[in-house]
Design an enzyme around this catalytic site. Structure first.
Site, PDB file in Angstrom:
ATOM      1  N   CYS A 225      39.156  63.812 191.143  1.00  0.00           N
ATOM      2  CA  CYS A 225      38.955  64.448 192.597  1.00  0.00           C
ATOM      3  C   CYS A 225      38.898  65.985 191.733  1.00  0.00           C
ATOM      4  CB  CYS A 225      39.724  64.521 192.691  1.00  0.00           C
ATOM      5  SG  CYS A 225      40.998  65.041 192.026  1.00  0.00           S
TER       6      CYS A 225
ATOM      7  N   CYS B 111      42.735  67.947 188.192  1.00  0.00           N
ATOM      8  CA  CYS B 111      42.815  68.190 186.370  1.00  0.00           C
ATOM      9  C   CYS B 111      41.985  69.507 185.933  1.00  0.00           C
ATOM     10  CB  CYS B 111      43.008  66.975 185.454  1.00  0.00           C
ATOM     11  SG  CYS B 111      43.605  65.330 186.164  1.00  0.00           S
TER      12      CYS B 111
ATOM     13  N   CYS C 237      44.270  59.454 186.688  1.00  0.00           N
ATOM     14  CA  CYS C 237      42.863  58.474 186.529  1.00  0.00           C
ATOM     15  C   CYS C 237      42.664  57.443 185.072  1.00  0.00           C
ATOM     16  CB  CYS C 237      42.427  59.372 187.140  1.00  0.00           C
ATOM     17  SG  CYS C 237      42.987  59.627 189.473  1.00  0.00           S
TER      18      CYS C 237
ATOM     19  N   CYS D 284      49.617  63.967 187.546  1.00  0.00           N
ATOM     20  CA  CYS D 284      48.325  63.898 189.399  1.00  0.00           C
ATOM     21  C   CYS D 284      48.540  65.122 190.485  1.00  0.00           C
ATOM     22  CB  CYS D 284      48.421  63.046 189.889  1.00  0.00           C
ATOM     23  SG  CYS D 284      47.285  62.586 191.147  1.00  0.00           S
TER      24      CYS D 284
ATOM     25  N   HIS E 272      65.111  65.123 187.722  1.00  0.00           N
ATOM     26  CA  HIS E 272      66.671  64.941 188.525  1.00  0.00           C
ATOM     27  C   HIS E 272      68.069  65.974 187.885  1.00  0.00           C
ATOM     28  CE1 HIS E 272      69.708  64.028 191.405  1.00  0.00           C
ATOM     29  NE2 HIS E 272      70.258  63.557 190.461  1.00  0.00           N
TER      30      HIS E 272
ATOM     31  N   CYS F 277      66.770  69.547 188.772  1.00  0.00           N
ATOM     32  CA  CYS F 277      66.497  70.114 190.328  1.00  0.00           C
ATOM     33  C   CYS F 277      66.936  71.360 190.738  1.00  0.00           C
ATOM     34  CB  CYS F 277      66.306  69.003 190.477  1.00  0.00           C
ATOM     35  SG  CYS F 277      65.219  68.936 192.737  1.00  0.00           S
TER      36      CYS F 277
ATOM     37  N   CYS G 241      69.839  67.674 199.333  1.00  0.00           N
ATOM     38  CA  CYS G 241      68.745  66.602 198.429  1.00  0.00           C
ATOM     39  C   CYS G 241      67.723  65.526 199.152  1.00  0.00           C
ATOM     40  CB  CYS G 241      70.513  65.708 197.878  1.00  0.00           C
ATOM     41  SG  CYS G 241      69.770  64.689 196.297  1.00  0.00           S
TER      42      CYS G 241
ATOM     43  N   CYS H 111      63.234  60.319 197.058  1.00  0.00           N
ATOM     44  CA  CYS H 111      63.311  61.308 195.740  1.00  0.00           C
ATOM     45  C   CYS H 111      63.227  60.024 194.564  1.00  0.00           C
ATOM     46  CB  CYS H 111      64.361  61.825 195.611  1.00  0.00           C
ATOM     47  SG  CYS H 111      63.558  63.856 194.570  1.00  0.00           S
TER      48      CYS H 111
ATOM     49  N   CYS I  67      59.156  69.373 184.546  1.00  0.00           N
ATOM     50  CA  CYS I  67      58.942  69.888 185.645  1.00  0.00           C
ATOM     51  C   CYS I  67      59.846  70.639 186.856  1.00  0.00           C
ATOM     52  CB  CYS I  67      57.982  69.107 187.160  1.00  0.00           C
ATOM     53  SG  CYS I  67      57.370  67.986 186.921  1.00  0.00           S
TER      54      CYS I  67
ATOM     55  N   CYS J  13      57.869  70.154 193.513  1.00  0.00           N
ATOM     56  CA  CYS J  13      57.651  69.585 194.770  1.00  0.00           C
ATOM     57  C   CYS J  13      58.938  69.034 195.463  1.00  0.00           C
ATOM     58  CB  CYS J  13      57.553  68.113 194.713  1.00  0.00           C
ATOM     59  SG  CYS J  13      55.665  67.602 194.124  1.00  0.00           S
TER      60      CYS J  13
ATOM     61  N   CYS K 186      60.726  64.277 194.592  1.00  0.00           N
ATOM     62  CA  CYS K 186      59.580  63.750 193.981  1.00  0.00           C
ATOM     63  C   CYS K 186      58.574  62.616 194.007  1.00  0.00           C
ATOM     64  CB  CYS K 186      60.277  63.188 192.192  1.00  0.00           C
ATOM     65  SG  CYS K 186      59.282  63.211 190.696  1.00  0.00           S
TER      66      CYS K 186
ATOM     67  N   CYS L  84      54.621  61.194 189.762  1.00  0.00           N
ATOM     68  CA  CYS L  84      53.106  60.630 189.579  1.00  0.00           C
ATOM     69  C   CYS L  84      52.508  60.875 188.309  1.00  0.00           C
ATOM     70  CB  CYS L  84      51.972  62.296 190.279  1.00  0.00           C
ATOM     71  SG  CYS L  84      51.956  64.014 189.872  1.00  0.00           S
TER      72      CYS L  84
END
Lengths: 436, 595
Positions: free
Chosen positions: A62, A65, A173, A222, A268, A271, A291, A297, A306, A318, A325, A328
């Site tokens: 798509c 990236c 991908c 992703c 986690h 988070c 939460c 999640c 992340c 996210c 989450c 991904c």
């Protein structure tokens, strides 16, 4: 980020003299932009190194990236490339060239014609090949579901891979097939492949299909965080990761750099909503602030940084935006993450290859939180799978399902192959190795 | 007759080929638009939780994921029966989310994907014939729009300043999107019944800050005047004539000074939009301003037959003043940028979603019906390798792209259609100006200016949504439960940056998906022939064009067919979207239409 990881800790260190371990800690702790600023003078020194050529090809994807890459660097990705002395030789989204044919013949020169440019750049060995997007093998192994400039993309990939010194697969991908390989009744017809894996299958990568052996680094996600891509390229360019010698140590069993996809921690852990989890306060409707466990999640078993690094300007991730989450970065995404919005208790963590650490982490957390957590968390066993032989990052002690006390079959009610029987959510990629 | 093929057309999303037949005068007499890839995304929502669609379908496109997630959220609102109840503040957040994406996407397209062609060496040769002035113009084009790793005659060219600035701005806009959407591309946020996140006061402050930073770019790079001045005199001009006059007057001032100084820099007031507005058009540049040469983009990329083309918008951006809820059929005037259908003679008609259908007569799919409505859509890729043959001509099948139609008519979608349908004075006025002077009313030049104008139109609304309409103490979602989606159906009509985007979903008695269809803007724009044999919009827009720079001003050069590049790229092609692989309906034998 504790003092342990503060940028100051690295300031007095001579970057170029850093050993790999310290270097990886540094890039892990600092974002790409901060890293490039802090070490600007050192990076300038690095320019004494030869120019690094990058060939970036696009398959079934798509372009997210590449979009993500363009969000990296400081002040922008163009300058980051400049400082690292990277020459992006081929990249369909960004280059001025295009393929031009007159009466079927390639015309003009590589300054205007991307087809001629491509042939010129892959002729000369020694570039880093970045692969974005899955590679179509169908129908019937012809690869004709994706054709560029009259050639199948499968062919183009082969050509580009043969002379590459390293292949960096970016995004789900390219690393594992991603959404292209999600379960459907035409999945086999289309037969999309990742570079070294197709979903969790380490024998169905396109490299194995073509019989090409090359060192591979997978940057999952992703899309992937721009830091993950830029810092990996930076580490390779600056010789901080020797190819291929260092790869077994710096990559996990999915060929992901451990510095960004830490085997011993999950999203986690850090988070911003973790406090609500510990108190047992859960949102059941979106747009709250608690939460998201009950909204499905997957952060408790997702290995990525992340929550420390955060996204786009280093400010969010996210779950912070109220969305569970969806893991991904996991090899089986998206099948292993669906349904996205259903509490894991209800469906079981059916994603394959959840490693021991995550299971323990979830178990421990649930014990710690007390009464509200007394529930059957059906943590499914990862099937015993054959390790991909080409995986330089193979570390048997980390391989899922290897621990004797967790070997499949120990608990008959969770025996592989039965867990989804009759369940509404059929997971893909679970059968691999289960019958062995 | 010479066959000129562009394959692949780069600087777009995906893999795309254009085949043309060109005569000795360098005029395109035949054009074929070919999508060269099938994406494997389909049919995996069958029996699945429909709520996954907002996050999954955005993975169709990394450039406009926002639009897909919001179209999906719209379809889910109706599926769950909550479209009347979605809180006003959730709708405002959706507006902001889409607005930022539209500005980012349009900017990226203008500068990085399309603008790069202005640094094509053909323009060195063209402007080089016009002394110091011409040379100054070429130097400016190269200085602004040279792409990464660009070489001319073996010399490395530094990356263009506007190109680089646009990449930084896109990044800034993605950061703004991520304030509420966590990350970009593939943000979260869109959800059935509302959004997943209620912004705080701090978020609003930060959004406003990002907004003003982006407006600095718009002023200093794009316009050369303040955005407020521009919008007041174009979008809110009292007549189309006045809007055009504002722009032309401004260009005349700039031209008068620069033809003496030979300074065409940003500092001299030549923003990227004025530069294109002057040197892109023969009528405005040469006839009105008296410039020595232009790219003549107003003579190219139009439609020779008004009876075989239309212009379509589904409408986008909810009206905050209407309060909670919205009408999923998007009646005229119900959205900030309205729905509407404009015929080939630019006459406006009421939009009716029931007139949308798709043809596979010239696409590599297997189906008993050539035309289907989205609710009945089928996507069965050709399984026989030998049948996938791109060389069999226009009578045969030649693309993975389907051919969507509105009442049987191929339609151009995107900023131009939206600006015409919302009757933006500047774009409406330009179309009138061209028509009155014997130029095609629709052309590549106006298509690009409409994309720039839309940035300003959306930006002026965006500020209001952020600072006036958004109430951080408001509600951001209504509770939903999977059982609410039992035996139901939903339609999400929306506008992606590239044009009208629709998602259709249906569920069975267990609330699981039985049908998912998306009809996507680039599918319309890049379509092959339809069942009646009418060429798709890009195919029509290429017909009759001259292939070389400035209407073959320097003769015919088949090896640098810049006429094809400009026009095809002006539609902002996105193949990932266009290739119709998002019929997420699962296994054939289980496909049941539930009404």
């Amino acid at each position: 980020m504790g003092i342990e990881n503060s940028p100051d800790r690295f300031k007095h260190l001579d970057f170029m003299k850093m050993d790999r371990r310290t270097f990886l800690k540094a890039v892990g702790a600092l974002g790409a932009s901060l890293f490039l600023q802090t070490y600007r003078s050192d990076v300038v020194k690095a320019l004494e190194f030869a120019e690094t050529r990058i060939v970036w090809i696009h398959g079934g994807e798509c372009t997210g990236c590449s979009e993500s890459l363009l969000n990296g660097g400081e002040p922008d990705v163009l300058q980051a490339f400049d400082r690292l002395n990277i020459r992006l030789e081929y990249h369909e989204l960004l280059l001025g060239q295009q393929g031009i044919y007159v009466d079927g013949e390639m015309v003009n020169t590589s300054e205007l014609n991307s087809e001629i440019l491509f042939e010129e750049v892959v002729k000369e060995e020694g570039y880093i090949l970045v692969v974005e997007g899955a590679i179509a093998n169908g129908p019937n192994g012809t690869g004709k579901y994706m054709i560029l400039g009259g050639k199948t993309y499968k062919d183009i990939f082969r050509k580009a891979a043969e002379n590459a010194s390293l292949i960096v697969a970016v995004g789900q991908c390219a690393t594992n097939g991603g959404v292209n390989s999600a379960d459907s009744d035409i999945k086999d017809l289309m037969d999309f492949r990742g570079v070294a894996f197709t979903m969790e299958d380490g024998e169905k990568g396109m490299l194995q299909e073509l019989g090409i052996e090359k060192p591979v680094i997978n940057i999952n996600g992703c899309p992937p965080h721009p830091d993950w891509m830029l810092l990996t390229l930076g580490a390779v360019v600056l010789g901080k990761i020797k190819i291929p010698d260092d790869l077994p140590e710096v990559l996990d069993q999915w060929l992901r750099p451990k510095v960004f996809f830490p085997p011993d921690s999950v999203i986690h852990d850090n988070c911003p909503r973790r406090g609500f989890y510990d108190k047992g306060e859960f949102d059941t409707v979106v747009s709250g602030e608690k939460c998201l466990w009950k909204l499905g999640c997957k952060a408790p078993y997702t290995h990525a940084d992340c929550a420390i690094r955060r996204w786009n300007g280093y400010h969010s991730l996210c779950p912070q935006s109220g969305s569970p989450c969806i893991s991904c970065v996991s090899p089986g995404f998206p099948d292993s993450s669906r349904p996205f919005f259903q509490e894991i208790e209800d469906v079981g963590i059916a994603g394959t290859n959840i490693d021991t650490v995550a299971k323990v982490a979830i178990g421990a957390s649930l014990l710690a939180v007390g009464a509200h957590a007394i529930r059957r968390v059906a943590v499914k066993e990862a099937p015993e799978r054959k390790e991909p032989e080409e995986a330089p990052g193979k570390e048997p002690e980390e391989a899922p399902g290897k621990e004797p006390e967790e070997a499949p079959g120990k608990e008959p009610e969770e025996a592989p192959g039965k867990e989804t029987e009759g369940a509404p959510y059929k997971k893909a990629g679970k059968d691999e190795g289960e019958d062995q | 007759m010479v066959e000129v093929t562009v394959d692949q057309l780069t600087r777009i999303e995906g893999h795309y080929r254009i085949d043309t037949q060109v005569n000795e005068e360098g005029v395109i007499t035949e054009a074929q638009s070919m999508g060269l890839m099938l994406r494997g995304f389909e049919r995996f929502l069958q029996h699945q939780d429909p709520r996954d669609a907002a996050l999954l379908t955005q993975r169709i496109c990394g450039v406009c994921p926002t639009s897909h997630s919001l179209a999906a959220a719209g379809a889910l609102d109706q599926l769950f029966g909550v479209e009347d109840a979605v809180p006003k503040d959730a709708l405002v957040v959706r507006n902001i989310h889409q607005g930022l994406n539209t500005i980012a996407s349009n900017t990226t397209h203008i500068y990085v994907l399309w603008g790069t062609d202005l640094a094509n060496p053909a323009y060195r040769d063209l402007f080089g014939n016009f002394g110091d002035t011409g040379k100054a113009v070429w130097d400016e084009l190269l200085r602004r729009y040279a792409p990464i790793s660009y070489r001319l005659n073996g010399v490395d060219i530094p990356v263009g300043v506007s190109y680089a600035a646009a990449i930084r701005e896109k990044r800034r806009l993605h950061e703004a999107i991520s304030l509420m959407g966590a990350k970009m591309p593939h943000s979260v946020l869109a959800h059935v019944g509302g959004v997943t996140y209620g912004p705080t006061l701090a978020d609003i402050g930060q959004l406003a800050s990002y907004y003003w930073q982006v407006m600095d770019f718009v002023e200093n790079f794009a316009l050369g005047v303040s955005p407020e001045t521009w919008i007041e005199n174009t979008r809110f001009a009292s007549s189309p004539q006045k809007a055009v006059n504002f722009v032309v007057d401004r260009l005349q001032e700039l031209t008068a000074a620069s033809l003496v100084s030979n300074d065409f820099s940003h500092a001299a007031g030549w923003g990227d939009v004025p530069l294109l507005a002057a040197f892109g058009s023969e009528l405005i540049g040469e006839e009105v301003l008296g410039l020595p040469a232009s790219m003549k983009l107003d003579r190219t990329g139009g439609y020779s037959n008004p009876d075989t083309i239309g212009y379509l918008s589904y409408g986008v951006f909810y009206k905050p003043e209407d309060g909670d809820g919205y009408d999923p059929t998007s009646p005229p005037g119900s959205r900030v940028i309205s729905s509407g259908y404009m015929d080939g003679n630019l006459k406006l008609h009421k939009f009716d979603h029931r007139k949308i259908s798709e043809s596979i007569a010239h696409s590599f799919y297997v189906d008993s019906e050539a035309d289907r409505f989205p609710w009945e859509g089928v996507t069965e890729p050709e399984p026989e390798p030998d049948e996938i043959d791109y060389s069999r001509g226009t009578e045969s099948r030649y693309s993975w792209i389907k051919a969507p139609n509105y009442d049987g008519m191929p339609c151009e979608l995107g900023p131009l259609s939206r600006m015409l349908i919302m009757e933006d004075p500047l774009i409406t006025g330009l179309a009138q100006l061209f028509r009155e002077n014997g130029y095609p009313a629709i052309n590549t030049y106006i298509r690009m200016l409409a994309r720039a104008q839309e940035i300003l139109v959306v930006a002026s609304e965006l500020l209001k949504w952020v600072t006036v309409d958004l109430d951080p103490s408001g509600k951001f979602a209504v509770p939903t439960d999977l059982s609410m989606a039992k035996d139901s159906e939903g339609m999400g009509l929306w506008e992606a940056p590239r044009g009208a985007l629709g998602h259709w979903v249906a569920t069975g008695p267990d609330s699981r998906v039985t049908l998912y269809q998306a009809v996507v803007p680039s599918t319309w724009n890049l379509a092959p022939r339809n069942t009646a044999g009418i060429p798709g919009p890009v195919e029509q827009a290429l017909l009759g064009n001259r292939i070389s720079a400035a209407e073959n001003a320097l003769g015919v050069d088949y090896t640098n067919p810049i006429g094809i590049f400009h026009t095809a790229r002006s539609f902002d092609p996105c193949l990932a979207c266009a290739i119709h692989t998002i019929d997420l309906t699962g296994k054939e034998e289980e496909r049941v239409r539930v009404i």
